[in-house]
Scaffold this active site. Structure first.
Site, PDB file in Angstrom:
ATOM      1  CG  ASP A  13      -1.913  -1.173   1.187  1.00 50.76           C
ATOM      2  OD1 ASP A  13      -2.249  -1.622   0.084  1.00 50.76           O
ATOM      3  OD2 ASP A  13      -2.296  -1.638   2.275  1.00 50.76           O
ATOM      4  CE  LYS A  16       2.355  -2.368  -4.385  1.00 51.65           C
ATOM      5  NZ  LYS A  16       2.145  -2.021  -2.967  1.00 51.65           N
ATOM      6  N   GLY A  40      -4.584  -4.178  -3.811  1.00 49.54           N
ATOM      7  CA  GLY A  40      -5.543  -3.135  -4.172  1.00 49.54           C
ATOM      8  C   GLY A  40      -4.715  -1.929  -4.548  1.00 49.54           C
ATOM      9  CG  HIS A  41      -1.901  -2.000  -7.016  1.00 56.45           C
ATOM     10  ND1 HIS A  41      -0.971  -2.560  -7.852  1.00 56.45           N
ATOM     11  CD2 HIS A  41      -1.656  -2.534  -5.797  1.00 56.45           C
ATOM     12  CE1 HIS A  41      -0.200  -3.399  -7.168  1.00 56.45           C
ATOM     13  NE2 HIS A  41      -0.610  -3.410  -5.921  1.00 56.45           N
ATOM     14  CD  GLN A 222       0.809  -8.821  -2.494  1.00 55.82           C
ATOM     15  OE1 GLN A 222       1.504  -9.524  -3.226  1.00 55.82           O
ATOM     16  NE2 GLN A 222      -0.429  -8.521  -2.786  1.00 55.82           N
TER      17      GLN A 222
END
Ligand code: GDP
Ligand code: IMO
Ligand code: MG
Length: 426
Positions: A13, A16, A40-41, A222
């Site tokens: 988080d 990215k 979750g990007h 990650q």
């Protein structure tokens, strides 16, 4: 041409998704190399906020090809939902998104196994996102897995049934109720949908693209401290999140790696269990969580917050061969009178400046250096020379400790809130 790699240096988080989106105009191809829908990007532009789970964060740019690499694990249900949302936004997903034949599939029973395993661990639980990541990678390395390339085989259903039988056996040893049959119809429907997309031999595609001088960016998920080998084991994810993962997860030879963009937040966060030496349990921790909206983009869980940890950052820089640092969320630290940075630990009575094998909180205490903070709101800045002096000092301190330049400073979630200190990057 070389492949540039972009990855998180902390516990995920870091931002990215935002940076891949900012850098994409320079690249022809963006390839995700590991992880799955545990990621979750988040991207923000033109007032739109969007969270991607499996699809590379270059998808919003007209001319980019986006590849889900062989190192990724795919849940067809999540992926199709992701695709549908993009199509609704007018993105031409069919022509821009390719899958590696060799990427493994997350079955509904992998998700059940994840839940059963976490439930059985009680207080020792990893804090998994429960997306089936661990069990799917276990089947991959255990040589039982099912790959995207298998979905067109005549014996696909047999393979599926055989693997599910194995899973049922394992589940029978857990005190765990489940209803697999209610999960299967949407999974098989999603598999049918997947068949209409381009499944490619991505390692050939990528290496041919390199020969044609195409620019490629590998996108990690990650962060390095969640890496299966080098993270805070066992409180990690089940893939290699580090730069080497780009080689195995896309089929790129190590000598084809170019720049390594290491992303970190100006502070630290972690979601899920596991050691976090600089964790804050006070109002400053709450302030960072609230101002930084530090709540998981996948699970909504509050993220744990703490000061920047330089021994941990230096470790990640070393393992990844980081060539450029990108510092995110500098805006969130505005208004603090002083900012602490952990420069060493007291560990077993001695002071050390590296991350030890076991960094459980009872074994070590952070040693902090205090730097002055800044009051200025950074979110409206558009040039690095507008940054307050105290922020420049903060940056210089980190650059000196890591030996790597900070090329980008991010001051807000939007694409435009990005201060580029090295012009060639964009
Ligand atoms: P990722 O998983 O590394 O892509 O990061 P996430 O999307 O899970 O979490 C990063 C969060 O911070 C998202 O909500 C972003 O919109 C937001 N974000 C990214 N960069 C900045 C920044 O510089 N400032 C602020 N305030 N938010 C940011
Ligand atoms: P992005 O790509 C933050 C964490 C989970 C848990 C551990 C194992 O958005 O940075 P898993 O579901 O992989 O078995 O969970 O890893 N985790 C993440 N934390 N960001 C992520 O992805 C994460 N993906 C997994 O919270 O502690
Ligand atoms: Mg995330």
């Amino acid at each position: 041409m070389k492949v540039d790699v972009l990855l998180g240096l902390q516990w995920g988080d870091e931002g990215k998704g935002k940076i891949v989106d900012v850098l994409t105009p320079k690249y022809d191809i963006i390839g995700r190399f590991q992880g799955g829908p545990n990621a979750g990007h988040t991207l923000e532009f033109n007032g739109i906020k969007h969270v991607l789970r499996t699809i590379p964060s270059g998808i919003f740019h007209e001319s980019s090809i986006n590849i889900i690499g062989n190192g990724v694990v795919i849940d067809p249900v999540v992926l199709i939902a992701e695709i549908d949302a993009l199509i609704k936004m007018g993105v031409d997903v069919k022509s821009k998104l390719f899958f590696a034949q060799k990427a493994h599939l997350i079955l509904p029973s992998h998700r059940l196994l994840d839940a059963a395993s976490e439930a059985s661990k009680g207080k020792e639980k990893i804090g998994s996102t429960l997306k089936g990541i661990g069990p799917t990678y276990m089947d991959k390395t255990g040589r039982n897995g099912i790959r995207i390339g298998d979905i067109i085989l005549p014996n696909f259903k047999e393979k599926y049934n055989a693997l599910v039988e194995k899973h049922k056996q394992i589940l029978s040893h857990h005190n765990f109720d489940y209803d697999l049959s209610s999960m299967e119809p949407e999974w098989f429907a999603a598999i049918e949908q997947l068949k209409t997309y381009k499944v490619i031999e991505s390692e050939h595609y990528i290496n041919n693209a390199l020969k044609e001088n195409k620019a490629i960016l590998a996108e990690g998920a990650q962060g390095s401290l969640l890496d299966i080998d080098f993270g805070s084991y066992p409180f990690v994810t089940s893939s290699n999140t580090i730069c080497a993962g780009a080689c195995t997860g896309l089929g790129i030879a190590p000598n084809r790696i170019g720049n390594v963009f290491g992303i970190f937040k100006a502070y630290c966060t972690r979601v899920g269990s596991g050691p976090f030496p600089t964790e804050l349990f006070d109002e400053i921790g709450d302030q960072i969580r609230n101002n930084g909206r530090e709540f998981g983009s996948v699970t909504g869980r509050p993220r744990r917050t703490g000061w920047l940890d330089l021994p941990a950052l230096k470790y990640a820089v070393m393992i990844n061969g980081v060539t450029e640092l990108l510092m995110m969320k500098a805006d969130i630290l505005s208004g603090l009178e002083t900012i602490k940075v952990c420069t060493a630990y007291t560990y077993q009575g001695k002071q050390i400046d590296y991350l030890p094998y076991d960094y459980s909180p009872e074994l070590l205490t952070p040693v902090y250096t205090e730097l002055r903070g800044w009051n200025q709101d950074l979110t409206g800045l558009n040039q690095p020379d507008q940054m307050p002096e105290a922020l420049n000092e903060y940056i210089a301190f980190i650059e000196k400790a890591t030996g790597v330049p900070i090329s980008v400073v991010s001051v807000g979630p939007d694409r435009t809130q990005t201060l580029i200190r090295k012009k060639e990057l964009v």
